[in-house]
Write a protein that holds these residues in place. Structure first.
Motif, PDB file in Angstrom:
ATOM      1  N   ILE A 163       0.836  -1.310   0.186  1.00 28.09           N
ATOM      2  CA  ILE A 163      -0.497  -0.133  -0.162  1.00 28.09           C
ATOM      3  C   ILE A 163       0.711   0.812  -0.108  1.00 28.09           C
ATOM      4  O   ILE A 163       1.856   0.717   0.636  1.00 28.09           O
ATOM      5  N   PRO A 164       0.412   2.179  -1.370  1.00 27.61           N
ATOM      6  CA  PRO A 164       1.049   3.146  -0.906  1.00 27.61           C
ATOM      7  C   PRO A 164       1.104   4.125   0.002  1.00 27.61           C
ATOM      8  O   PRO A 164       0.216   4.199   0.896  1.00 27.61           O
ATOM      9  N   VAL A 165       2.340   4.638   0.986  1.00 32.01           N
ATOM     10  CA  VAL A 165       2.884   5.962   2.111  1.00 32.01           C
ATOM     11  C   VAL A 165       2.503   5.212   3.026  1.00 32.01           C
ATOM     12  O   VAL A 165       4.082   4.943   3.910  1.00 32.01           O
ATOM     13  N   ILE A 166       1.841   4.064   3.413  1.00 34.78           N
ATOM     14  CA  ILE A 166       2.705   3.734   4.927  1.00 34.78           C
ATOM     15  C   ILE A 166       3.096   2.172   4.314  1.00 34.78           C
ATOM     16  O   ILE A 166       3.389   1.560   5.166  1.00 34.78           O
ATOM     17  N   HIS A 167       3.096   1.230   2.830  1.00 33.94           N
ATOM     18  CA  HIS A 167       4.094   0.573   2.464  1.00 33.94           C
ATOM     19  C   HIS A 167       3.819  -0.570   3.234  1.00 33.94           C
ATOM     20  O   HIS A 167       4.485  -1.201   4.127  1.00 33.94           O
ATOM     21  N   TYR A 168       2.303  -1.213   3.842  1.00 36.97           N
ATOM     22  CA  TYR A 168       1.766  -2.650   4.527  1.00 36.97           C
ATOM     23  C   TYR A 168       2.484  -3.473   3.044  1.00 36.97           C
ATOM     24  O   TYR A 168       1.547  -3.464   1.862  1.00 36.97           O
ATOM     25  N   PRO A 169       2.505  -4.443   3.551  1.00 36.47           N
ATOM     26  CA  PRO A 169       3.179  -5.686   2.267  1.00 36.47           C
ATOM     27  C   PRO A 169       1.259  -6.085   1.849  1.00 36.47           C
ATOM     28  O   PRO A 169       0.712  -6.546   2.952  1.00 36.47           O
ATOM     29  N   LEU A 170       1.436  -6.679   1.052  1.00 34.63           N
ATOM     30  CA  LEU A 170       0.410  -7.232   0.567  1.00 34.63           C
ATOM     31  C   LEU A 170       0.308  -8.150  -0.316  1.00 34.63           C
ATOM     32  O   LEU A 170       1.475  -7.762  -1.239  1.00 34.63           O
ATOM     33  N   GLN A 171      -0.260  -9.485  -0.613  1.00 38.65           N
ATOM     34  CA  GLN A 171       0.288 -10.373  -1.401  1.00 38.65           C
ATOM     35  C   GLN A 171      -0.939 -11.705  -1.247  1.00 38.65           C
ATOM     36  O   GLN A 171      -1.439 -11.880  -0.794  1.00 38.65           O
TER      37      GLN A 171
END
Length: 262
Positions: free
Chosen positions: A83-91
């Motif tokens: 996720i942009p800005v917060i850099h939360y990983p998605l997969q």
């Protein structure tokens, strides 16, 4: 379950509703869903309830599946991002796909049982069922009043809708913003008509001496437990405890994808 004790029906649906939370694997949850569906079909349900379940349960299960799909970081990844800005990983992983499908099937199971119980059980039986398992009379009675409001509000909405249509309003025509604006002309009088009913019910309860903390309040006549109902519940609780032991205490081979997660 028309002639059954109200608490028996409540506990049976409660056990069946807790059963999907023992498993995470969609292959096990499909078996649970088919069992619940066969049971409900045998008990019988109206066509309107089937349509409501397909709408609520189907959309809810699909939304839950899509929502949970990218938030599992266990297994072989098919796709990765953040996720942009917060850099939360998605997969999206192989385990994540099964996990998301399982969450959707959980919601489908719970929606099926809860909708059937609430739509086919009278408010009085719901209140008596809660009272039979130890819920205070005042709480169960107030909950029954909430369910009694549903058909009244539905009738009020139909009356207001017809009155507005006589005045020339067509709620189902126009663009989406226009429809939202038209439905506001339905919701505002509906809210005020419901608020007007609250003092009437409060005065009626005061006139009958209703108090929140009064142990003398009780139902005038309630059904008695049958030996077959008690035996069925004991067997049901025993099976649930056994499944809980094998699925949660020893989750190696029974429908658990990620041990430790609910």
């Amino acid at each position: 379950m028309k002639n059954a004790h109200p608490s028996f029906a409540l506990l049976v649906f409660l056990l069946l509703g807790l059963l999907p939370f023992l498993f995470q694997d969609p292959r096990a949850l499909v078996v649970v869903w088919v069992f619940n569906l066969a049971l409900i079909a045998k008990l019988g349900w109206k066509r309107s309830l089937v349509k409501a379940y397909m709408l609520v349960g189907g959309i809810g299960a699909l939304f839950a599946t899509i929502t949970w799909l990218p938030f599992t970081n266990i297994g072989t990844p098919y796709w990765s991002s953040e996720i942009p800005v917060i850099h939360y990983p998605l997969q999206i992983t192989d385990v994540g796909v099964l996990w998301a499908m399982g969450m959707g099937l959980r919601l489908a199971n719970v929606a099926l049982l809860s909708m059937y119980y609430l739509f086919t059980t009278s408010p009085r039986d719901i209140a008596m069922g809660l009272r039979g398992i130890g819920v205070p009379f005042s709480v169960s009675f107030l909950l029954s009043l909430i369910f009694r409001f549903i058909p009244l509000v539905k009738n009020d909405l139909a009356t207001i809708r017809e009155a507005q249509m006589v005045r020339g309003m067509t709620p189902n025509e126009g663009s989406v913003p226009e429809r939202i604006k038209k439905y506001s002309f339905l919701m505002v009088p509906l809210i005020f008509s419901s608020l007007k009913r609250v003092p009437l019910i409060a005065n009626a309860l005061d006139a009958k001496g209703f108090r929140m903390r009064n142990p003398q309040h009780r139902f005038y006549r309630s059904k008695r437990w049958r030996a077959s109902e008690v035996l069925t519940l004991l067997i049901g609780f025993a099976l649930f405890a056994a499944l809980f032991y094998f699925a949660r205490i020893h989750p190696d081979h029974l429908g658990v994808l990620i041990p430790g997660r609910i």
